[in-house]
Design an enzyme around this catalytic site. Structure first.
Site, PDB file in Angstrom:
ATOM      1  N   ASN A   1       1.073  -1.167  -0.230  1.00 15.39           N
ATOM      2  CA  ASN A   1       0.391  -0.021  -0.294  1.00 15.39           C
ATOM      3  C   ASN A   1       0.820   1.245   0.115  1.00 15.39           C
ATOM      4  OD1 ASN A   1      -1.592   2.112   0.463  1.00 15.39           O
ATOM      5  ND2 ASN A   1      -2.400   1.018   2.347  1.00 15.39           N
TER       6      ASN A   1
ATOM      7  N   GLU B   1      -4.003  -4.478  11.503  1.00 13.17           N
ATOM      8  CA  GLU B   1      -3.282  -3.916  11.558  1.00 13.17           C
ATOM      9  C   GLU B   1      -4.181  -3.098  12.661  1.00 13.17           C
ATOM     10  OE1 GLU B   1      -2.323  -2.632   7.000  1.00 13.17           O
ATOM     11  OE2 GLU B   1      -3.813  -1.625   7.336  1.00 13.17           O
TER      12      GLU B   1
ATOM     13  N   GLY C   1       2.650   2.346  10.415  1.00  9.98           N
ATOM     14  CA  GLY C   1       4.107   3.707  10.224  1.00  9.98           C
ATOM     15  C   GLY C   1       5.031   3.997  11.351  1.00  9.98           C
TER      16      GLY C   1
ATOM     17  N   GLU D   1      -6.058   4.757   8.270  1.00 10.80           N
ATOM     18  CA  GLU D   1      -6.036   5.623   7.864  1.00 10.80           C
ATOM     19  C   GLU D   1      -7.692   7.096   7.131  1.00 10.80           C
ATOM     20  OE1 GLU D   1      -2.463   5.067   5.388  1.00 10.80           O
ATOM     21  OE2 GLU D   1      -1.180   4.892   7.753  1.00 10.80           O
TER      22      GLU D   1
ATOM     23  N   LYS E   1      -0.095   4.223  -0.327  1.00 13.43           N
ATOM     24  CA  LYS E   1      -0.233   6.257   0.424  1.00 13.43           C
ATOM     25  C   LYS E   1      -0.626   6.459  -0.402  1.00 13.43           C
ATOM     26  CE  LYS E   1      -0.067   3.368   4.932  1.00 13.43           C
ATOM     27  NZ  LYS E   1      -0.199   3.307   6.686  1.00 13.43           N
TER      28      LYS E   1
ATOM     29  N   SER F   1       3.953  -1.823   9.898  1.00 17.05           N
ATOM     30  CA  SER F   1       5.976  -2.210  10.419  1.00 17.05           C
ATOM     31  C   SER F   1       6.175  -3.699  10.053  1.00 17.05           C
ATOM     32  CB  SER F   1       6.376  -1.720  11.474  1.00 17.05           C
ATOM     33  OG  SER F   1       5.680  -0.257  12.041  1.00 17.05           O
TER      34      SER F   1
ATOM     35  N   GLY G   1       3.209  -1.404   4.366  1.00 13.96           N
ATOM     36  CA  GLY G   1       3.249   0.184   3.827  1.00 13.96           C
ATOM     37  C   GLY G   1       4.874   0.551   3.298  1.00 13.96           C
ATOM     38  N   GLY G   2       5.320   0.993   4.169  1.00 14.55           N
ATOM     39  CA  GLY G   2       6.702   1.813   4.497  1.00 14.55           C
ATOM     40  C   GLY G   2       6.886   0.752   3.405  1.00 14.55           C
TER      41      GLY G   2
ATOM     42  N   HIS H   1      -9.017   0.141   5.770  1.00 14.82           N
ATOM     43  CA  HIS H   1      -7.594   1.538   6.434  1.00 14.82           C
ATOM     44  C   HIS H   1      -7.747   2.606   7.911  1.00 14.82           C
ATOM     45  CE1 HIS H   1      -3.903   2.533   6.574  1.00 14.82           C
ATOM     46  NE2 HIS H   1      -3.068   1.136   6.013  1.00 14.82           N
TER      47      HIS H   1
HETATM   48  P1  PGA Z   1       3.950   0.723   7.560  1.00  9.31           P
HETATM   49  O1  PGA Z   1       1.820   0.851   6.602  1.00  9.31           O
HETATM   50  O2  PGA Z   1       3.960  -0.690   7.319  1.00  9.31           O
HETATM   51  O3  PGA Z   1       3.831   2.287   6.968  1.00  9.31           O
HETATM   52  O4  PGA Z   1       3.459   0.426   8.981  1.00  9.31           O
HETATM   53  C1  PGA Z   1       1.164  -0.056   7.096  1.00  9.31           C
HETATM   54  C2  PGA Z   1      -0.385  -0.508   6.177  1.00  9.31           C
HETATM   55  O5  PGA Z   1      -1.106   1.155   6.824  1.00  9.31           O
HETATM   56  O6  PGA Z   1      -1.035  -0.969   5.739  1.00  9.31           O
END
Ligand code: PGA
Length: 259
Positions: free
Chosen positions: A6, A162, A168, A92, A8, A208, A229-230, A90
């Site tokens: 993802n 999650e 993040g 967010e 983002k 993470s 994510g990252g 999600h």
């Molecule tokens: P992250 O994000 O791996 O950067 O923690 C995960 C996500 O929000 O899908």
């Protein structure tokens, strides 16, 4: 196993295309692993035209059908651009963009009606965990997002657990914390539907997840991959996570063949 990236709101359009080129130049994705990348929405139509070894995902979808909805985009529009999977719910979007359970459930419906697969996200806040309501929170989200679906649609549902406190932040759920929540979700699916449905639905861990912890997380019996994510922004680290899933897939295929 299923590994989903993802992005983002990251990457320029050129960087997105470059990522696809780098992924295409790599050796074949490991057997038994589906790989998906969800780029920013404006890139989807162009990325749907590319030959690259990833399913195309969307990060969001409109809760409504076509009509006078300025700025919205329907699940059918996404499908027309080559999107196969849509991330819904999600944190967010739930927390940052005011999506309540009802809107999330509507989005799940729209995605499935359009013939796409939904990656349904659930997860608790740090406060939920500290006050010991994390299981209640996640299973309630499962109830409001999924429970109304007829069993035949569940083949196009992927669940991503999650924990919000791990997204993040560099904090990761321990393998034990991930496994116990995934087992609870699997148990909930068994109760709500049946054993074979529960065992077929991929349960992803997100928060993470990176090359250094993916092997340990994916080795958990009820973890079937990750929503990344990252670490999905860099093709090499994303590929390293895909390879971790490949190692687990090989072990699980071996167990299946011998049982
Ligand atoms: P992250 O994000 O791996 O950067 O923690 C995960 C996500 O929000 O899908």
């Amino acid at each position: 196993m299923f590994v989903a990236g993802n992005w983002k709101s990251n990457k320029s359009f050129n960087e997105a295309k470059e990522f696809a080129n780098v992924m295409s130049a790599m050796s074949a994705m490991p057997e038994g692993v589906e790989v998906m990348v969800a780029p920013p929405t404006p890139y989807l139509a162009a990325m749907g035209q590319l030959e690259w070894p990833c399913r195309l995902g969307a990060q969001n979808v409109s809760a409504t059908g076509p009509g006078a909805q300025t700025g919205e985009y329907t699940a059918e529009m996404l499908a027309g651009c080559g999107v196969q999977d849509v991330i819904v719910g999600h944190s967010e979007r739930r927390d940052g963009h005011g999506e309540d359970d009802e809107a999330v459930a509507e989005k799940v419906n729209r995605v499935l009606e359009a013939g796409l697969r939904v990656v349904f996200c659930c997860g608790e806040s740090l406060q939920d965990r500290q006050t010991d309501v994390h299981f209640d929170k996640v299973l309630r989200q499962m109830g409001s997002g999924i429970l109304h679906l007829p069993v035949e649609l569940l083949d196009r549902v992927v669940v991503a657990y999650e924990p919000i406190w791990a997204i993040g932040t560099g904090l990761t759920a321990t393998a034990e914390q991930a496994q116990e929540m995934h087992a609870a979700i699997r148990g909930w699916l068994r109760e709500a539907y049946d054993e074979s449905t529960a065992s077929r639905i991929p349960l992803l861990y997100g928060g993470s997840c990176k090359p250094g912890n993916a092997d340990e997380l994916f080795a958990c019996a009820d973890v079937d991959g990750g929503l990344i994510g990252g670490a999905a922004l860099d093709p090499e680290s994303f590929r390293a996570i895909v390879d971790a899933a490949g190692r687990v897939a090989a072990t699980r295929m071996h167990v299946d063949t011998n049982s």
